[in-house]
Design a protein around this motif. Structure first.
Motif, PDB file in Angstrom:
ATOM      1  N   CYS A 243       0.821  -1.215   0.000  1.00 44.62           N
ATOM      2  CA  CYS A 243       0.000   0.000   0.000  1.00 44.62           C
ATOM      3  C   CYS A 243       0.856   1.268   0.000  1.00 44.62           C
ATOM      4  O   CYS A 243       0.898   2.002   0.985  1.00 44.62           O
ATOM      5  N   ASP A 244       1.501   1.523  -1.146  1.00 40.42           N
ATOM      6  CA  ASP A 244       2.312   2.731  -1.271  1.00 40.42           C
ATOM      7  C   ASP A 244       1.417   3.966  -1.435  1.00 40.42           C
ATOM      8  O   ASP A 244       0.192   3.877  -1.363  1.00 40.42           O
ATOM      9  N   ARG A 245       2.059   5.095  -1.644  1.00 43.77           N
ATOM     10  CA  ARG A 245       1.317   6.360  -1.725  1.00 43.77           C
ATOM     11  C   ARG A 245       0.237   6.320  -2.796  1.00 43.77           C
ATOM     12  O   ARG A 245      -0.905   6.724  -2.565  1.00 43.77           O
ATOM     13  N   ALA A 246       0.575   5.851  -3.992  1.00 39.52           N
ATOM     14  CA  ALA A 246      -0.389   5.830  -5.089  1.00 39.52           C
ATOM     15  C   ALA A 246      -1.542   4.880  -4.782  1.00 39.52           C
ATOM     16  O   ALA A 246      -2.713   5.187  -5.050  1.00 39.52           O
TER      17      ALA A 246
ATOM     18  N   GLN B  40       9.723  -0.652   3.975  1.00 41.20           N
ATOM     19  CA  GLN B  40       9.035   0.462   3.330  1.00 41.20           C
ATOM     20  C   GLN B  40       8.351   1.397   4.319  1.00 41.20           C
ATOM     21  O   GLN B  40       8.366   2.613   4.139  1.00 41.20           O
ATOM     22  N   HIS B  41       7.734   0.828   5.350  1.00 45.84           N
ATOM     23  CA  HIS B  41       6.932   1.648   6.263  1.00 45.84           C
ATOM     24  C   HIS B  41       7.467   1.706   7.692  1.00 45.84           C
ATOM     25  O   HIS B  41       6.946   2.469   8.513  1.00 45.84           O
ATOM     26  N   GLY B  42       8.432   0.843   8.020  1.00 45.49           N
ATOM     27  CA  GLY B  42       8.945   0.835   9.386  1.00 45.49           C
ATOM     28  C   GLY B  42       7.966   0.241  10.381  1.00 45.49           C
ATOM     29  O   GLY B  42       7.898   0.688  11.536  1.00 45.49           O
ATOM     30  N   PHE B  43       7.185  -0.760   9.957  1.00 47.95           N
ATOM     31  CA  PHE B  43       6.206  -1.391  10.843  1.00 47.95           C
ATOM     32  C   PHE B  43       6.899  -2.168  11.955  1.00 47.95           C
ATOM     33  O   PHE B  43       8.103  -2.346  11.964  1.00 47.95           O
ATOM     34  N   GLY B  44       6.082  -2.697  12.877  1.00 44.95           N
ATOM     35  CA  GLY B  44       6.581  -3.415  14.046  1.00 44.95           C
ATOM     36  C   GLY B  44       7.299  -4.711  13.714  1.00 44.95           C
ATOM     37  O   GLY B  44       7.522  -5.064  12.556  1.00 44.95           O
TER      38      GLY B  44
ATOM     39  N   THR C  98       0.098 -15.910  15.253  1.00 47.05           N
ATOM     40  CA  THR C  98       0.871 -16.314  16.427  1.00 47.05           C
ATOM     41  C   THR C  98       1.153 -17.807  16.391  1.00 47.05           C
ATOM     42  O   THR C  98       2.245 -18.264  16.748  1.00 47.05           O
ATOM     43  N   LEU C  99       0.163 -18.579  15.941  1.00 49.86           N
ATOM     44  CA  LEU C  99       0.341 -20.030  15.864  1.00 49.86           C
ATOM     45  C   LEU C  99       1.255 -20.440  14.721  1.00 49.86           C
ATOM     46  O   LEU C  99       2.049 -21.371  14.844  1.00 49.86           O
ATOM     47  N   ASP C 100       1.152 -19.743  13.589  1.00 45.10           N
ATOM     48  CA  ASP C 100       1.949 -20.121  12.419  1.00 45.10           C
ATOM     49  C   ASP C 100       2.026 -18.946  11.444  1.00 45.10           C
ATOM     50  O   ASP C 100       0.992 -18.386  11.070  1.00 45.10           O
ATOM     51  N   THR C 101       3.236 -18.605  11.046  1.00 47.31           N
ATOM     52  CA  THR C 101       3.453 -17.556  10.041  1.00 47.31           C
ATOM     53  C   THR C 101       4.160 -18.174   8.848  1.00 47.31           C
ATOM     54  O   THR C 101       5.359 -18.472   8.924  1.00 47.31           O
ATOM     55  N   PRO C 102       3.443 -18.405   7.733  1.00 48.72           N
ATOM     56  CA  PRO C 102       4.069 -19.015   6.554  1.00 48.72           C
ATOM     57  C   PRO C 102       5.231 -18.179   6.034  1.00 48.72           C
ATOM     58  O   PRO C 102       5.327 -16.978   6.284  1.00 48.72           O
ATOM     59  N   GLU C 103       6.089 -18.836   5.279  1.00 45.35           N
ATOM     60  CA  GLU C 103       7.297 -18.182   4.772  1.00 45.35           C
ATOM     61  C   GLU C 103       6.972 -16.976   3.895  1.00 45.35           C
ATOM     62  O   GLU C 103       7.632 -15.933   3.997  1.00 45.35           O
ATOM     63  N   GLU C 104       5.928 -17.113   3.035  1.00 46.71           N
ATOM     64  CA  GLU C 104       5.612 -16.000   2.145  1.00 46.71           C
ATOM     65  C   GLU C 104       5.094 -14.784   2.924  1.00 46.71           C
ATOM     66  O   GLU C 104       5.320 -13.640   2.526  1.00 46.71           O
ATOM     67  N   VAL C 105       4.414 -15.032   4.043  1.00 50.95           N
ATOM     68  CA  VAL C 105       3.943 -13.934   4.897  1.00 50.95           C
ATOM     69  C   VAL C 105       5.133 -13.233   5.549  1.00 50.95           C
ATOM     70  O   VAL C 105       5.202 -12.001   5.603  1.00 50.95           O
ATOM     71  N   ASP C 106       6.068 -14.033   6.029  1.00 53.99           N
ATOM     72  CA  ASP C 106       7.248 -13.461   6.668  1.00 53.99           C
ATOM     73  C   ASP C 106       8.054 -12.616   5.682  1.00 53.99           C
ATOM     74  O   ASP C 106       8.538 -11.525   6.023  1.00 53.99           O
ATOM     75  N   LYS C 107       8.187 -13.107   4.459  1.00 54.44           N
ATOM     76  CA  LYS C 107       8.920 -12.369   3.427  1.00 54.44           C
ATOM     77  C   LYS C 107       8.225 -11.050   3.110  1.00 54.44           C
ATOM     78  O   LYS C 107       8.874  -9.998   3.017  1.00 54.44           O
ATOM     79  N   PHE C 108       6.904 -11.097   2.949  1.00 51.47           N
ATOM     80  CA  PHE C 108       6.144  -9.872   2.674  1.00 51.47           C
ATOM     81  C   PHE C 108       6.282  -8.879   3.829  1.00 51.47           C
ATOM     82  O   PHE C 108       6.418  -7.675   3.615  1.00 51.47           O
ATOM     83  N   TRP C 109       6.257  -9.404   5.045  1.00 53.24           N
ATOM     84  CA  TRP C 109       6.323  -8.514   6.200  1.00 53.24           C
ATOM     85  C   TRP C 109       7.664  -7.779   6.259  1.00 53.24           C
ATOM     86  O   TRP C 109       7.722  -6.608   6.636  1.00 53.24           O
ATOM     87  N   LYS C 110       8.726  -8.449   5.887  1.00 58.21           N
ATOM     88  CA  LYS C 110      10.031  -7.796   5.884  1.00 58.21           C
ATOM     89  C   LYS C 110      10.060  -6.642   4.875  1.00 58.21           C
ATOM     90  O   LYS C 110      10.658  -5.597   5.130  1.00 58.21           O
ATOM     91  N   GLU C 111       9.374  -6.816   3.753  1.00 52.44           N
ATOM     92  CA  GLU C 111       9.275  -5.738   2.768  1.00 52.44           C
ATOM     93  C   GLU C 111       8.496  -4.560   3.344  1.00 52.44           C
ATOM     94  O   GLU C 111       8.851  -3.393   3.133  1.00 52.44           O
ATOM     95  N   CYS C 112       7.421  -4.865   4.069  1.00 53.80           N
ATOM     96  CA  CYS C 112       6.630  -3.796   4.699  1.00 53.80           C
ATOM     97  C   CYS C 112       7.451  -3.056   5.739  1.00 53.80           C
ATOM     98  O   CYS C 112       7.343  -1.829   5.881  1.00 53.80           O
ATOM     99  N   GLN C 113       8.271  -3.787   6.480  1.00 56.98           N
ATOM    100  CA  GLN C 113       9.113  -3.144   7.486  1.00 56.98           C
ATOM    101  C   GLN C 113      10.097  -2.175   6.843  1.00 56.98           C
ATOM    102  O   GLN C 113      10.312  -1.075   7.354  1.00 56.98           O
TER     103      GLN C 113
END
Length: 632
Positions: free
Chosen positions: A148-151, A253-257, A236-251
């Motif tokens: 979810c970038d600016r555009a 770009q946006h500096g999330f938790g 919390t129970l399970d974070t698939p690899e693709e979710v973890d990879k996406f989350w690192k990109e969000c971090q």
């Protein structure tokens, strides 16, 4: 038409490679909406009035004339504004083929990325294609800009704030949000790329930071609450690899938790705060509810804390959550069912059972029959909550009696305890006659529970057994006579229990059993507390069953309570005296002697009984018999 738009986007690709941007100062802030040209004269007049518009129209004619052959060699370079105007005009001529909508969404996103100062230039076009193909637009936007970038945010705000498209788009967005870990939908261009539900959470988090809240928040607050809570629960129970990879990109770009589950909770907190439930957020914080929700071992406790705080703060919101959970369970979504049932237990009191009772009982019935013990446990918890709420619910639950009988045989004292409580509610509030087939199974399940180490299970089973007798149909009582007789000795022994509640419950049940068997003399002896006279009369009247009664008393020799062991030994002595001449007398004496010899601290009565049984066994052995001695 599809071919025209395919070539149209080829032109745009060429423009992007070859064209030069127009400086923001040169771009009109609010371009006049373009109208399709009717004829050459009209176009000439427009060109005289607006040279830029004339250029766009010439471009449209050129693209239109060349799209048929696929030849775009003669197309001149276009500014980005010109490209946008051309897109507007072609949409005005008629919405494109559904297959072209995803490409148009991608183009709009790219155009907005390149033209920050003119962010609303393509709003009308975006709304037109969203109204026509909402699924294609939502899914493509989540694929093009998952973080979810600016555009993308500008496009979401346009879509979700417009009455033309808001309802269509928000339902699709909610579907993605509630499909952990991913949502799969094929768009019109054949794209089957799955979209992570966390991408929809990022969109919601950004929406919740806006000063003006779109209706998706106010209209679908309960659904958003459940989806975000579930996302925190599942991640919390399970974070698939693709979710973890996406989350690192969000971090990046946006500096999330630090983690997806914590981000889902932060989004949930933002939702509650925007709905003016800051007090709920703080109350849960004080009870450490948020932190415990992020630990798999304490999640169930945390959900209980969260929902109880919610329930005390807002009954309407809690009722809405309960209704939505009930809807999810009715839809049979395997990945959600367990969590939904666990959450439903906590808010069940907020549900109108008179209105939704049938659906609820159906869900409980299904889970009572599940192979998963935890599901059966949750179903019993639901029944526990329902039991004291409204006597009318007992009639709805009555059809679950057979499932409850099965639950009595669980190797889980907590589940058995809950089942007994539910059965007591049923018998107390419903009072319908019990069929003999169910009563037989119920009696078989209850009798072993008289000896439970769990006092609550023991007390409950004795009480339910007594109440069951009252509900037996008169014409079917004969079928239960054998099972009822089997309760006489255990109830007599437990009349001597050190726990006064158990002793009293056993006496009451013994009176009821004697009345059922129409043995008024025995009933009167128990009422007058003449228990040993009761034992003498019972054995005298049932002389042929003395061996059976003695065997029943054997197991109480292992009781940790001395009064029960003493009562068992004394009863065995009385029974042994009446067994003389019976076919299996020697075998029963052997069993009794073996049981007596295993006593860790034999009492005087045990020693006396042992000597008596040994002497009688010796008398039964003839010099020519197979038995040479009795082993003590």
């Amino acid at each position: 038409m599809a071919g025209r738009f395919l070539n149209f986007f080829k032109v745009f690709s060429r423009i992007k490679r070859r064209g030069s941007k127009v400086h923001p100062a040169q771009q009109p802030e609010e371009p006049e909406p373009l109208q399709p040209m009717q004829d050459g004269a009209a176009m000439d007049r427009t060109q005289e009035q607006d040279p830029t518009r004339g250029r766009v129209c010439r471009t449209a004619q050129e693209v239109t004339s060349n799209m048929g052959t696929g030849s775009i060699e003669n197309c001149e370079d276009y500014t980005t504004n010109t490209s946008a105007a051309l897109l507007d005009m072609l949409v005005e001529e008629g919405l494109p083929s559904p297959k072209q909508v995803p490409a148009m969404v991608r183009f709009i996103h790219q155009w907005l990325m390149a033209n920050e100062s003119d962010g609303h230039r393509l709003d009308r076009t975006l709304l037109d294609i969203t109204k026509a193909q909402p699924t294609d637009v939502v899914m493509t936007l989540l694929r093009v800009a998952p973080s979810c970038d600016r555009a993308a945010m500008a496009m979401w705000k346009t879509i979700l704030c417009s009455p033309r498209t808001a309802k269509l788009a928000r339902l699709r967005l909610l579907n993605v949000l509630g499909s952990w870990p991913e949502h799969s939908t094929c768009t019109s261009d054949g794209d089957t790329t799955r979209v992570l539900s966390l991408a929809a959470t990022v969109v919601m988090w950004k929406i919740l930071q806006e000063p003006c809240i779109p209706q998706i928040v106010t209209l679908y607050c309960t659904r958003l609450f459940v989806h975000l809570l579930f996302q925190a629960y599942f991640s919390t129970l399970d974070t698939p690899e693709e979710v973890d990879k996406f989350w690192k990109e969000c971090q990046q770009q946006h500096g999330f938790g630090a983690s997806p589950n914590r981000f889902a909770l932060e989004t949930l907190k933002s939702l509650l705060c925007r709905m003016q439930y800051e007090g709920v957020v703080m109350a849960i914080e004080r009870k450490c509810g948020w932190d415990t929700l992020l630990c798999a071992d304490t999640q169930n406790y945390a959900v209980g804390v969260l929902v109880r705080v919610m329930r005390s703060s807002s009954i309407p919101l809690s009722s809405g959550i309960a209704l939505y959970l009930l809807r999810l369970l009715s839809m049979e979504m395997p990945c959600w069912d367990f969590a939904a049932l666990a959450f439903l237990v906590e808010v069940l009191e907020c549900l109108d059972v008179t209105k939704y009772g049938a659906s609820l009982i159906e869900i409980i019935s299904k889970n009572l029959q599940s192979e998963c013990r935890e599901r059966r446990r949750l179903a019993l918890r639901c029944l526990m909550v329902l039991g004291p709420m409204n006597p009318s619910t007992a009639k709805k639950i009555w059809n679950l009696t057979e499932n409850l009988v099965d639950a009595l045989q669980e190797n889980d004292s907590f589940m058995v305890r809950m089942t007994i409580v539910v059965l007591r509610y049923l018998f107390l509030y419903n009072g319908a006659p019990i069929r003999s087939s169910i009563a037989l199974r119920l009696a078989e399940a209850l009798l072993p529970l008289f000896d439970s180490d769990d006092i609550q299970v023991q007390l409950g089973s004795i009480t339910v057994f007594e109440e069951m007798i009252d509900l037996l149909m008169k014409e079917e009582r004969k079928a239960l006579k054998t099972h009822i007789c089997q309760s006489l000795v255990p109830l007599f022994i437990y009349c001597h229990d050190e726990n006064l509640d158990v002793a009293e419950a056993s006496r009451e049940a013994l009176i009821r059993v004697a009345e059922f068997l129409k043995r008024r003399n025995l009933m009167q002896l128990v009422k007058t507390a003449q228990l040993w006279k009761f034992a003498q009369c019972l054995l005298a009247e049932d002389r042929s069953r003395a061996a059976e009664h003695l065997r029943q008393a054997l197991r109480y020799l292992r009781s940790p309570q001395e009064p029960l062991r003493e009562a068992a030994v004394r009863f065995m002595g009385m029974a042994g005296a009446l067994m003389r001449g019976q076919k299996d007398e020697l075998q029963v004496l052997r069993e009794a002697l073996q049981a007596l010899s295993e006593e860790s601290s034999p009492s005087h009565a045990s020693t006396v009984a042992q000597l008596a049984f040994n002497q009688r066994a010796a008398e039964l052995r003839s010099p020519d018999g197979p038995d040479k001695a009795v082993s003590l």
